[in-house]
Motif scaffolding. Sequence first.
Motif, PDB file in Angstrom:
ATOM      1  N   ALA A 156       0.827  -1.199   0.000  1.00  0.00           N
ATOM      2  CA  ALA A 156       0.000   0.000   0.000  1.00  0.00           C
ATOM      3  C   ALA A 156       0.864   1.253   0.000  1.00  0.00           C
ATOM      4  CB  ALA A 156      -0.929  -0.007   1.218  1.00  0.00           C
ATOM      5  N   TYR A 157       1.942   1.235   0.775  1.00  0.00           N
ATOM      6  CA  TYR A 157       2.824   2.397   0.831  1.00  0.00           C
ATOM      7  C   TYR A 157       3.671   2.511  -0.430  1.00  0.00           C
ATOM      8  CZ  TYR A 157       1.420   2.231   5.709  1.00  0.00           C
ATOM      9  OH  TYR A 157       0.681   2.208   6.866  1.00  0.00           O
ATOM     10  N   GLN A 158       4.010   1.358  -1.017  1.00  0.00           N
ATOM     11  CA  GLN A 158       4.843   1.363  -2.207  1.00  0.00           C
ATOM     12  C   GLN A 158       4.192   2.156  -3.339  1.00  0.00           C
ATOM     13  OE1 GLN A 158       6.885  -1.962  -5.158  1.00  0.00           O
ATOM     14  NE2 GLN A 158       4.897  -2.329  -4.279  1.00  0.00           N
ATOM     15  N   ARG A 159       2.881   2.029  -3.486  1.00  0.00           N
ATOM     16  CA  ARG A 159       2.228   2.715  -4.599  1.00  0.00           C
ATOM     17  C   ARG A 159       2.149   4.231  -4.396  1.00  0.00           C
ATOM     18  NH1 ARG A 159      -2.962  -0.539  -3.095  1.00  0.00           N
ATOM     19  NH2 ARG A 159      -3.870   0.724  -1.437  1.00  0.00           N
ATOM     20  N   SER A 160       2.436   4.700  -3.162  1.00  0.00           N
ATOM     21  CA  SER A 160       2.430   6.144  -2.908  1.00  0.00           C
ATOM     22  C   SER A 160       3.806   6.761  -3.064  1.00  0.00           C
ATOM     23  CB  SER A 160       1.907   6.417  -1.489  1.00  0.00           C
ATOM     24  OG  SER A 160       0.545   6.056  -1.389  1.00  0.00           O
ATOM     25  N   PRO A 199       9.161   6.795  -8.333  1.00  0.00           N
ATOM     26  CA  PRO A 199      10.284   5.901  -8.640  1.00  0.00           C
ATOM     27  C   PRO A 199      11.533   6.342  -7.874  1.00  0.00           C
ATOM     28  CG  PRO A 199       9.103   6.458 -10.645  1.00  0.00           C
ATOM     29  CD  PRO A 199       8.515   7.316  -9.556  1.00  0.00           C
ATOM     30  N   GLY A 200      12.140   5.395  -7.152  1.00  0.00           N
ATOM     31  CA  GLY A 200      13.300   5.700  -6.337  1.00  0.00           C
ATOM     32  C   GLY A 200      12.965   6.334  -5.000  1.00  0.00           C
ATOM     33  N   GLY A 201      11.664   6.453  -4.693  1.00  0.00           N
ATOM     34  CA  GLY A 201      11.246   7.073  -3.445  1.00  0.00           C
ATOM     35  C   GLY A 201      11.549   6.218  -2.230  1.00  0.00           C
ATOM     36  N   ARG A 202      11.451   6.844  -1.069  1.00  0.00           N
ATOM     37  CA  ARG A 202      11.794   6.167   0.183  1.00  0.00           C
ATOM     38  C   ARG A 202      10.640   6.252   1.174  1.00  0.00           C
ATOM     39  NH1 ARG A 202      17.203   4.955   0.790  1.00  0.00           N
ATOM     40  NH2 ARG A 202      18.521   5.726  -0.899  1.00  0.00           N
ATOM     41  N   TYR A 203      10.369   5.128   1.819  1.00  0.00           N
ATOM     42  CA  TYR A 203       9.392   5.041   2.899  1.00  0.00           C
ATOM     43  C   TYR A 203      10.142   4.645   4.167  1.00  0.00           C
ATOM     44  CZ  TYR A 203       5.660   3.089   5.825  1.00  0.00           C
ATOM     45  OH  TYR A 203       4.804   2.797   6.868  1.00  0.00           O
ATOM     46  N   VAL A 204       9.997   5.445   5.222  1.00  0.00           N
ATOM     47  CA  VAL A 204      10.651   5.165   6.503  1.00  0.00           C
ATOM     48  C   VAL A 204       9.579   5.160   7.585  1.00  0.00           C
ATOM     49  CG1 VAL A 204      12.373   5.898   8.174  1.00  0.00           C
ATOM     50  CG2 VAL A 204      12.757   6.334   5.736  1.00  0.00           C
ATOM     51  N   THR A 205       9.497   4.076   8.324  1.00  0.00           N
ATOM     52  CA  THR A 205       8.569   4.026   9.443  1.00  0.00           C
ATOM     53  C   THR A 205       9.333   4.075  10.759  1.00  0.00           C
ATOM     54  OG1 THR A 205       6.821   2.770  10.564  1.00  0.00           O
ATOM     55  CG2 THR A 205       8.491   1.490   9.395  1.00  0.00           C
ATOM     56  N   ASN A 254      14.424  -4.391  -4.286  1.00  0.00           N
ATOM     57  CA  ASN A 254      15.099  -5.021  -5.418  1.00  0.00           C
ATOM     58  C   ASN A 254      14.274  -4.977  -6.688  1.00  0.00           C
ATOM     59  OD1 ASN A 254      17.403  -5.656  -3.959  1.00  0.00           O
ATOM     60  ND2 ASN A 254      16.651  -7.685  -3.355  1.00  0.00           N
ATOM     61  N   PHE A 255      12.965  -5.179  -6.579  1.00  0.00           N
ATOM     62  CA  PHE A 255      12.125  -5.303  -7.773  1.00  0.00           C
ATOM     63  C   PHE A 255      11.492  -3.983  -8.210  1.00  0.00           C
ATOM     64  CE2 PHE A 255      12.296  -9.753  -6.475  1.00  0.00           C
ATOM     65  CZ  PHE A 255      12.514 -10.377  -7.698  1.00  0.00           C
ATOM     66  N   SER A 256      11.354  -3.034  -7.300  1.00  0.00           N
ATOM     67  CA  SER A 256      10.685  -1.779  -7.667  1.00  0.00           C
ATOM     68  C   SER A 256      11.617  -0.570  -7.671  1.00  0.00           C
ATOM     69  CB  SER A 256       9.535  -1.501  -6.700  1.00  0.00           C
ATOM     70  OG  SER A 256      10.031  -1.125  -5.424  1.00  0.00           O
ATOM     71  N   GLY A 257      12.765  -0.704  -7.001  1.00  0.00           N
ATOM     72  CA  GLY A 257      13.641   0.450  -6.866  1.00  0.00           C
ATOM     73  C   GLY A 257      13.177   1.439  -5.826  1.00  0.00           C
ATOM     74  N   LYS A 258      12.088   1.096  -5.129  1.00  0.00           N
ATOM     75  CA  LYS A 258      11.576   1.940  -4.058  1.00  0.00           C
ATOM     76  C   LYS A 258      12.074   1.376  -2.726  1.00  0.00           C
ATOM     77  CE  LYS A 258       7.484   3.095  -6.786  1.00  0.00           C
ATOM     78  NZ  LYS A 258       5.999   3.117  -6.864  1.00  0.00           N
ATOM     79  N   HIS A 259      12.513   2.241  -1.841  1.00  0.00           N
ATOM     80  CA  HIS A 259      13.191   1.818  -0.625  1.00  0.00           C
ATOM     81  C   HIS A 259      12.237   1.847   0.566  1.00  0.00           C
ATOM     82  CE1 HIS A 259      17.023   2.184  -2.810  1.00  0.00           C
ATOM     83  NE2 HIS A 259      16.484   3.270  -3.338  1.00  0.00           N
TER      84      HIS A 259
END
Length: 323
Positions: A226-230, A233-239, A259-264
């Motif tokens: 859910a967070y990945q789609r927000s 490209p190359g974006g970062r999610y930190v909890t 690895n597969f999306s390039g999103k961290h």
Amino acid sequence: MKAFVLSRYGSPEVLVLKDVPKPVAGEGEVLIKIHATAINDYDWSLVRGKPLLYRLMFGLLRPRNPIPGMELAGTVVDMGPDATLFKVGDAVYGDTSDFGFGTFAEYIAVNEKALQPKPADMTFEQAAALPHASALAMQGLIEMGKINKSQRVLINGAGGGVGTIGLQLAKEFMCEVTGVDSGAKMEMMRSLGFDHVIDYQQEDFTRNGRQYDLILDTKTTRLPYAYQRSLTPGGRYVTVGGSPLKLIALFLSKGLISNFSGKHMSILALKPNKGLDYISALFQKGKIEPLIDGPFPLLKLPQALQYFGDAKHGGKVIISIDL
């Protein structure tokens, strides 16, 4: 001395104000007269013993730490053997969690490494509001989030201590900042300087089609996809916190997602007090200021804890210890 003592798990009313012996500073410790403390998620979870998974840390049947509390601002009144960083009379502040709990009291003996000098122009209430929240915000946005100038940033749980400090840090990087919290906090958040606000009770930011370069989440409640789609490209999610089960799911899947999306996708392991000197410098330059809810008197601590747990607060809930 007076202290709120926790002998069993339950609602905040199980906290009882008692007379207990004043602690003695041990080796490498200092004795602090506490002037102000703050309420955190740790305290809310510790008192209730919930989520149940946390009892592995707090004690299965009853709490191992009879006096909760992990942030303080106060004055050094005695020195233990080999304590050399401070002297009697110094004003200090810090997050004690690396060395134990016990700030819901008039005094605490704590390792001197848990403390920083309090700037003279910072009140004790402001000092108590900064250590935990500012470290989470700074380490989440700057160290792990690798924030850059003019990014689009979203902070979930934006009306609390981490979110209100996080806004100010993001603005240092000239970012466009969106805040997510309950509808009751929308006007407050606008007044603080959020560029956009979202009432989570009315809108799911993970489904509105908008994307962000960096998301700082204090309330992880969804599965990682859910967070990945927000994220861009190359974006970062930190909890920095949330549902234990959702955090476990993120821990198990973050590598594959990256690895597969390039999103961290990352979970912050807080280093208490790290970066507090940076925060102090920003405060002294007038570039950062904690939002204080209170201060509440020590006698009202159980009610203030319930108020925090009901998520009605703005910024940090502060308790004045001076009786």
